[in-house]
Scaffold this motif. Structure first.
Motif, PDB file in Angstrom:
ATOM      1  N   THR A 383       0.882  -1.155  -0.043  1.00 36.95           N
ATOM      2  CA  THR A 383       0.069  -0.128   0.039  1.00 36.95           C
ATOM      3  C   THR A 383       0.930   1.255  -0.064  1.00 36.95           C
ATOM      4  OG1 THR A 383      -0.197   0.153   2.523  1.00 36.95           O
ATOM      5  CG2 THR A 383      -1.617  -1.073   1.560  1.00 36.95           C
ATOM      6  N   LYS A 384       0.280   2.380   0.057  1.00 34.23           N
ATOM      7  CA  LYS A 384       1.094   3.579   0.128  1.00 34.23           C
ATOM      8  C   LYS A 384       2.257   3.895   1.137  1.00 34.23           C
ATOM      9  CE  LYS A 384       0.453   8.638  -0.221  1.00 34.23           C
ATOM     10  NZ  LYS A 384      -0.254   9.695  -0.338  1.00 34.23           N
ATOM     11  N   GLU A 385       1.802   3.321   2.611  1.00 36.63           N
ATOM     12  CA  GLU A 385       2.724   3.346   3.283  1.00 36.63           C
ATOM     13  C   GLU A 385       3.136   2.359   4.100  1.00 36.63           C
ATOM     14  OE1 GLU A 385       0.122   5.918   6.296  1.00 36.63           O
ATOM     15  OE2 GLU A 385       0.739   7.926   5.337  1.00 36.63           O
ATOM     16  N   GLY A 386       2.475   0.995   3.777  1.00 41.72           N
ATOM     17  CA  GLY A 386       2.799  -0.235   4.380  1.00 41.72           C
ATOM     18  C   GLY A 386       2.476  -1.254   3.419  1.00 41.72           C
ATOM     19  N   ILE A 387       1.815  -2.232   4.165  1.00 45.68           N
ATOM     20  CA  ILE A 387       1.623  -3.616   3.289  1.00 45.68           C
ATOM     21  C   ILE A 387       0.230  -4.085   4.155  1.00 45.68           C
ATOM     22  CG2 ILE A 387       2.807  -5.061   4.920  1.00 45.68           C
ATOM     23  CD1 ILE A 387       3.264  -6.675   2.433  1.00 45.68           C
ATOM     24  N   SER A 388      -0.736  -4.690   3.443  1.00 45.01           N
ATOM     25  CA  SER A 388      -1.861  -5.498   3.755  1.00 45.01           C
ATOM     26  C   SER A 388      -1.803  -6.934   3.546  1.00 45.01           C
ATOM     27  CB  SER A 388      -3.122  -4.922   3.181  1.00 45.01           C
ATOM     28  OG  SER A 388      -3.379  -3.420   3.737  1.00 45.01           O
ATOM     29  N   PHE A 389      -1.909  -7.551   4.442  1.00 45.00           N
ATOM     30  CA  PHE A 389      -2.123  -9.094   3.927  1.00 45.00           C
ATOM     31  C   PHE A 389      -3.644  -9.599   4.038  1.00 45.00           C
ATOM     32  CE2 PHE A 389       2.236  -9.014   5.825  1.00 45.00           C
ATOM     33  CZ  PHE A 389       2.870 -10.071   5.233  1.00 45.00           C
ATOM     34  N   PHE A 390      -3.944 -10.270   3.291  1.00 45.49           N
ATOM     35  CA  PHE A 390      -5.555 -10.845   3.090  1.00 45.49           C
ATOM     36  C   PHE A 390      -5.542 -12.130   3.401  1.00 45.49           C
ATOM     37  CE2 PHE A 390      -4.832  -6.932   0.548  1.00 45.49           C
ATOM     38  CZ  PHE A 390      -5.940  -5.957   0.794  1.00 45.49           C
ATOM     39  N   ILE A 391      -6.586 -12.388   3.970  1.00 49.38           N
ATOM     40  CA  ILE A 391      -6.680 -13.966   4.269  1.00 49.38           C
ATOM     41  C   ILE A 391      -8.382 -14.033   4.031  1.00 49.38           C
ATOM     42  CG2 ILE A 391      -6.855 -15.669   6.121  1.00 49.38           C
ATOM     43  CD1 ILE A 391      -4.672 -14.009   7.714  1.00 49.38           C
TER      44      ILE A 391
END
Length: 397
Positions: A383-391
């Protein structure tokens, strides 16, 4: 063009009662560099097949022979070896022989007088099938060995993951116990100090009541902190239970179980936690395993915040219902992962924090738990500032 080299050095058991034919065919087979064991009838052929110290690769036999004919010998041999290639030579063309040949799994049927080129082609075809079958058996054996090795490797990784998680748990237990233990120590010290210093006038009713109230309050404090320690132990003990029983639950339950274990650790490191629970669907899950996944992801985020000294560190956990399942998004603003690494972060022993003693098995085990044990999906996006984990987990598995 058929490769005649496949016949080189094979061993053929040849049963033929007519000596002239036997010698002629044997001489021809020797030209193909075939080893030939000659017998005069089926009974002798059966005896040699049973006792030969050489591996017999193929049987070439006449049908009409004394003592025991070719069909009788083949029937006995088929009781011992169902797969060895067999070629029949005969001057007869009766249908009954052909039917017997089919039932006995005969590789080829060569009429006399024997055409050498047809015999050669029949030999090659029969041996090719045998070689391919043996290669397939050998490949299957190697595949079974590799599967066993992979299963053993998987067990090792799971054990390593368990120990790594245990190490994390012990660190968090130690952290969560410091404050209650410190408070118990302070309360105990105050009790001892008040008792030994004579601060209470026990000769008066007022002094005795004051002492009783003081001791009661301090003992209540100690009891509260002991209960706090006991609850912490219960939370961690439940996490390490190995029961493999599906629980029909909303995804909110394992998230709350995770936060019982890790939330204080996040708070002590000034990490803001934002929760947005919208999912209502119930799914079948192994609760402890899914808790393990959430802890892995949250601990990775925490380690990243501390390593990079992120200001205003934040983790958001969102849940929402999807068709026949739920989606969980865990976002942190600790910076993303190199795009080239996004596809391999779930591989075993890959770690972006090896210099910090990262094991590289946490996300791998998370993938195993989600995709293998729950037939779900897990992936990550920058993402713009970090990361997303999707489960993604489904209601029916």
């Amino acid at each position: 063009m058929i490769d005649t080299k496949i016949l080189k050095n094979i061993t053929v058991l040849y049963a033929e009662d007519e000596l002239i034919i036997q010698e002629g065919i044997t001489e021809t087979l020797n030209l193909f560099e075939i080893n030939v064991i000659c017998v005069k009838n089926g009974q002798e052929g059966l005896s040699v097949f049973k006792s030969s110290d050489k591996k017999i690769d193929l049987i070439l036999t006449d049908i009409k022979m004394p003592k025991l004919d070719g069909i009788g010998m083949i029937e006995k041999i088929r009781e011992i070896d169902k797969d060895i290639p067999i070629i029949i030579t005969t001057a007869h063309q009766e249908t009954s022989f052909l039917m017997d040949s089919i039932e006995l799994n005969i590789s080829a049927y060569v009429l006399k007088p024997i055409d050498i080129y047809k015999l050669e082609a029949s030999l090659i075809k029969a041996i090719e099938a045998k070689v391919l079958r043996e290669e397939l058996i050998e490949k299957n054996k190697r595949l079974e060995i590799e599967i066993q090795k992979n299963e053993e490797k998987q067990q090792i990784i799971e054990t390593q993951s368990r120990f790594a998680a245990m190490g994390e748990m012990i660190n968090m237990i130690a952290h969560q116990w410091r404050q209650p233990l410190s408070s118990i120590g302070t309360a105990s010290y105050n009790l001892k100090y008040k008792l030994l210093s004579g601060k209470f006038n026990l000769e008066t009713q007022e002094g005795r009541v004051e002492q009783a109230n003081f001791f009661t309050n301090k003992l209540d404090e100690i009891e509260f902190y002991v209960q706090n320690l006991t609850t912490t132990i219960d939370d961690f003990r439940n996490f390490f239970k190995t029961d493999k029983v599906f629980v029909n639950s909303t995804i909110e339950n394992p998230i709350k179980n995770t936060l019982k274990i890790i939330q204080k650790d996040l708070q002590s490191n000034n990490i803001e936690l934002i929760l947005d629970f919208e999912s209502q669907n119930k799914i079948n899950i192994f609760e402890n395993e899914i808790t393990h996944v959430f802890i892995n992801i949250l601990k990775n985020a925490q380690d990243k915040f501390l390593d990079k000294e992120i200001k205003n560190a934040k983790i958001e956990i969102k849940t929402q219902d999807i068709e026949n399942g739920v989606q969980i998004e865990i976002y942190d603003n600790g910076g993303g992962i190199a795009e080239d690494d996004l596809d391999i972060i779930f591989e075993p022993y890959f770690s972006t924090k090896k210099e910090k003693n990262g094991t590289g098995i946490g996300l791998y085990m998370s993938k195993v738990i989600v995709e293998k044990n729950h037939q779900g999906k897990i992936f990550a996006k920058n993402t713009k500032e970090g990361i997303s984990f999707f489960i993604i987990l489904y209601c029916m598995i």
